[in-house]
Design a protein around this motif. Structure first.
Motif: not given
Length: 881
Positions: A513-539
């Motif tokens: 397992l490795k740690l990958v940065l996929i987004g940021r949180v600034d206060g109440y603002d959440l920014q996330m790159n959903e396409s870069a996420i590897q889910w538990s299903t592997g897809s």
């Protein structure tokens, strides 16, 4: 572990009371009993010290194995050192040292002032942190006695002398590595006004300035990370979530805030399991069973990484590998968990909130250049060196059991948690805490009031030797600067602006397992790159975690009684209602001119429907009506051909021909009701219907009246009666009765005629286009007048039914009027209950049925005699009695 918590909380309450009481007695009071105590450094607890013009204190949990103590209460327990040094907290310590050395070398920040440090290990235990804090505040010469610490503090910061005496004390402490420890230390140091800057304490309770006025932190409050996790759950449509939390304020507070943030968004907790450190094996087993049994595919875990490690081991033993975990910052970046064998099996795809990482220029080089040869008095570095290189340094306890170090060892090629600076998180928080303290001191020592108050600089300016903790506290509240990394830094009360990273645990080709940065949180603002996420299903497909699938368009949500709001059934919308969104809570009715389609997803224009000549019902009614016209014409021809015979002449041939003509009109008027209604057809059909039937019934009524008059005139003295019922009077009577109906129709159709209008009140996609009665009064008068004449005719025919005659036409009229009245009485409920165009069909059927009744009851017997019994068609037979 419950005794750890007791030891951590009970002393704080006692010590705070003592501090308040003793301070209340007077700073220089002699009632404080002198207590002789060994030096903190000689009591077995190691530290890292560097003198300076201003010394900053530091508390870190460097060693994680506490010493064994014998609490027999017969003598004071010896304070043995903790063991098992940790690499990551050691990195925090050198981040503080590095920042201080960087500031000392700076020409703009605190020029001419050298910052020193006194750093102690708190061993992760609150009472050790208390002991260290007292040593720091009271000066290096006192340690374990609160009274001694206060005495030294009073001497060091005495208001009477204005001069500092004794060993150097610290005006500020960087420490409190947990929320529990931070609360205890803040309450202890609060009466002394000593600022405490924590780098990891995240409890929202610490934001309360009324309770913790001297507390600051470079770690955001947990409120923000829980809100970020709640936003993740809502944005990813996860409505059925399980939760495993620490059974303390950290975990229970997180669940409370999560429920508040997701209230109204349809998110439910499938279960909440708690973990206790002192009972971790059984609690983790119970939590693993709950996860295995639950249908929730997303699990929120808010606890310490060591608890998570035990939970993952229990899940691995049960082969639970299809869950998507949401991680708090306490374990989302844990290198120990990432490298654990169980994690790669059960925790792939973890999505978590992490403390914001940032680079510290020059820090990696600084770490790799560290060496005991350059820092011979650094006991922390010496022990770490021996652990890493498995060799013993000169004059160390390990020299007897390990081979001696060669002197060529170097951290340049070492790769572990200590030397890894790729993602500096807590380390960066420590770095920021040092810079915040330095900027507060800079404000204090820069004499900001000297320009505005010339000549009074001595009273408004401070020098390093005379700095008081209260002054540092006041300036710390106003800190506002730009970090070396270019970020704005300031305190909002006790807190800093919330900044987090969103991280994802992804599997490498080697299965690790490795740690990958996929987004940021600034206060109440959440920014996330959903396409870069590897889910538990592997897809790349987002896992689905719902109690009930979202209702499709065309259905609505129906909650289940006694179950959470996200467990529901989907009921189809009723006819005339639609839902065009997924998960709609209710169905919307269509406008009157529209109707729902078959899927109940859209309103479509309603289709106009009417009784047409092309459909089966219309063809059938048309055929029956035309057949009635044909039969009526045939009877008319027969009567016309045999008009000179006694049968025709005896039954008032003129009225019979007029009656046949009116019956033909009745059959024909029924055809006007078939076809698309128009303005003129609506007017004509009602007028034709009313006038035709009045003409027909008028003929029958006059016929009956003539029969009655004929028999009455045979009585003595009644000869003059027949002159009132001659041919002219008969025609006039029929015209009079009919003219009344014509007048009613003219007035009705002139003032408020029926108009073609769709019957929108009847449900259905097809709406009947019918002739709507704009005036019910006019239509009621038309029907009422027909009914009046029909009842009068029935009454007169009933009175003449037994007149002595071989062929009594009154009997035939009686039967015909009975059928006529029966048909129209039955018509009313049938018409009211028939939907759409079938109501029109019922009206046509009533017209045709009543017309056939009159035709057959009156003319069938006559035609039978005329055509089949000519011997009875004689005057002798008809006059016989």
């Amino acid at each position: 572990m419950s005794w750890f918590l007791w030891l951590g909380s009970a002393p704080s309450l006692l010590l705070v009371g003592l501090v308040g009481r003793e301070l209340g007695l007077g700073v220089g009071s002699q009632v404080v009993q002198a207590v002789t105590c060994s030096r903190w450094e000689t009591s077995g607890v190691t530290g890292l010290f560097q003198d300076g013009d201003v010394v900053i204190g530091g508390l870190f949990s460097l060693f994680y194995k506490p010493p064994a103590m014998d609490h027999d209460f017969t003598q004071l327990p010896p304070y043995k050192p903790c063991t098992r040094l940790q690499g990551l907290p050691l990195q925090y310590i050198y981040a503080m040292v590095f920042a201080l050395e960087e500031i000392n070398e700076s020409g703009t920040l605190l020029p001419g002032v050298k910052l020193g440090y006194h750093i102690h290990d708190s061993c992760g235990l609150s009472f050790w942190a208390l002991q260290a804090a007292l040593s720091l505040v009271g000066g290096k010469g006192s340690s374990c006695s609160l009274s001694a610490a206060i005495t030294n503090y009073s001497a060091a910061y005495g208001e009477e002398s204005g001069e500092r005496t004794g060993d150097q004390s610290v005006p500020l402490i960087i420490g409190g590595d947990s929320s529990n420890a931070a609360q205890i230390l803040s309450r202890l140091l609060g009466p002394l006004s000593v600022p405490l800057i924590s780098y990891t304490a995240s409890c929202p309770c610490l934001s309360d300035r009324s309770q913790f006025p001297n507390f600051f932190r470079t770690m955001p409050s947990d409120i923000y990370q829980v809100r970020a996790i709640a936003q993740l759950a809502i944005s990813l449509n996860w409505t059925w979530i399980g939760a495993v939390v620490a059974k303390n304020s950290y975990g229970l507070m997180a669940i409370k805030i999560f429920q508040e943030e997701t209230r109204g968004a349809g998110v439910c907790l499938a279960f909440v399991e708690t973990l206790r450190r002192e009972n971790i094996v059984s609690d983790a087993t119970h939590a693993a069973l709950a996860i295995q049994a639950s249908t929730a595919k997303v699990i929120l875990i808010f606890t310490w990484y060591t608890d998570v490690r035990e939970l993952f081991q229990q899940l691995d033993a049960r082969n639970v590998t299809d869950r998507q975990f949401l991680a708090s910052e306490a374990w989302s970046t844990s290198g120990d968990l990432l490298q654990h064998p169980s994690s790669s099996k059960v925790a792939s795809g973890v999505l978590g909130v992490a403390i914001r990482s940032s680079a510290i220029p020059g820090f990696e080089k600084y770490l790799r250049n560290l060496s005991p040869s350059h820092r011979p008095n650094d006991k922390f570095l010496r022990e770490f060196w021996e652990n890493v290189f498995l060799c013993g340094l000169k004059d160390s306890a390990a020299a007897n059991r390990l081979p001696p170090c060669s002197g060529t060892e170097s951290l340049q090629t070492v790769h572990n948690l200590f030397t890894d600076t790729s993602q500096l998180r807590v380390t960066y928080n420590v770095y920021l805490a040092v810079y915040a303290a330095a900027h507060a001191l800079h404000r204090l020592l820069s004499c900001p009031d000297s320009k505005s108050l010339p000549g009074n600089s001595s009273s408004t300016c401070s020098v390093p030797k005379h700095i008081k903790p209260m002054e540092v506290l006041q300036h710390l509240m106003k800190v506002n600067f730009t970090t070396p990394q270019g970020e704005m830094f300031y305190f909002d009360g006790a807190d800093v602006p919330a900044k987090y990273d969103l991280v994802n645990w992804q599997k490498t080709l080697g299965g690790k397992l490795k740690l990958v940065l996929i987004g940021r949180v600034d206060g109440y603002d959440l920014q996330m790159n959903e396409s870069a996420i590897q889910w538990s299903t592997g897809s790349n497909q987002v896992p689905v975690s719902v109690c009930s699938e979202r209702c499709r368009p065309g259905t609505r949500v129906a909650t289940r009684k006694g179950e959470p709001v996200c467990c529901f059934d989907c009921l189809p919308c009723t006819e005339g209602e639609i839902s065009n969104t997924t998960g709609s809570p209710h169905c919307e009715p269509c406008p009157p001119e529209f109707w729902s389609n078959s899927d109940r997803t859209a309103c479509v224009p309603r289709q106009l429907d009417f009784l047409s000549f092309n459909e089966t019902l219309g063809i059938t009614l048309t055929t029956v009506a035309v057949f009635g016209v044909t039969v009526t014409t045939a009877v008319f021809v027969v009567f016309l051909y045999y008009r000179q015979t006694p049968m025709v002449r005896a039954n008032n041939s003129e009225l019979s021909f007029l009656l046949l003509l009116s019956l033909k009109l009745c059959f024909l008027c029924s055809l006007v009701f078939i076809g698309r209604p128009s303005v003129w057809s609506c007017r004509f059909q009602q007028a034709a219907f009313g006038i035709s039937f009045v003409l027909c019934v008028s003929c029958l009524q006059v016929k009956t009246m003539v029969v009655l008059a004929a028999f009455r005139s045979a009585r003595p003295g009644a000869e003059a009666l027949m002159k009132w019922f001659g041919p002219g009077q008969q025609r006039g009577s029929v015209c009079f009765f009919t003219s009344i109906q014509v007048l009613i129709c003219v007035i009705w159709l002139s003032i408020s005629p029926p108009v073609p209008q769709p019957d929108l009140d009847v449900p259905g996609l097809k709406v009947t286009l019918r002739c709507a009665m704009a005036s019910v009064v006019g239509f009621s008068l038309v029907l009422g007048y027909i009914g009046l004449l029909a009842c009068t005719s029935l009454l007169l025919a009933f009175l003449a039914r037994k007149l002595p005659d071989n062929f009594n036409e009154a009997k035939l009229i009686t039967f015909s009027m009975l059928i006529f009245c029966a048909v129209w009485v039955a018509f009313v409920p049938a018409y009211v209950s028939s939907p759409g165009k079938y109501a029109v069909a019922v009206e046509i059927f009533a017209i045709i049925a009543s017309s056939y009744g009159l035709l057959f009851c009156i003319f069938a017997p006559k035609c039978f005699i005329i055509l089949l019994r000519p011997e009875k068609n004689t005057k002798k037979y008809l006059m016989a009695r």
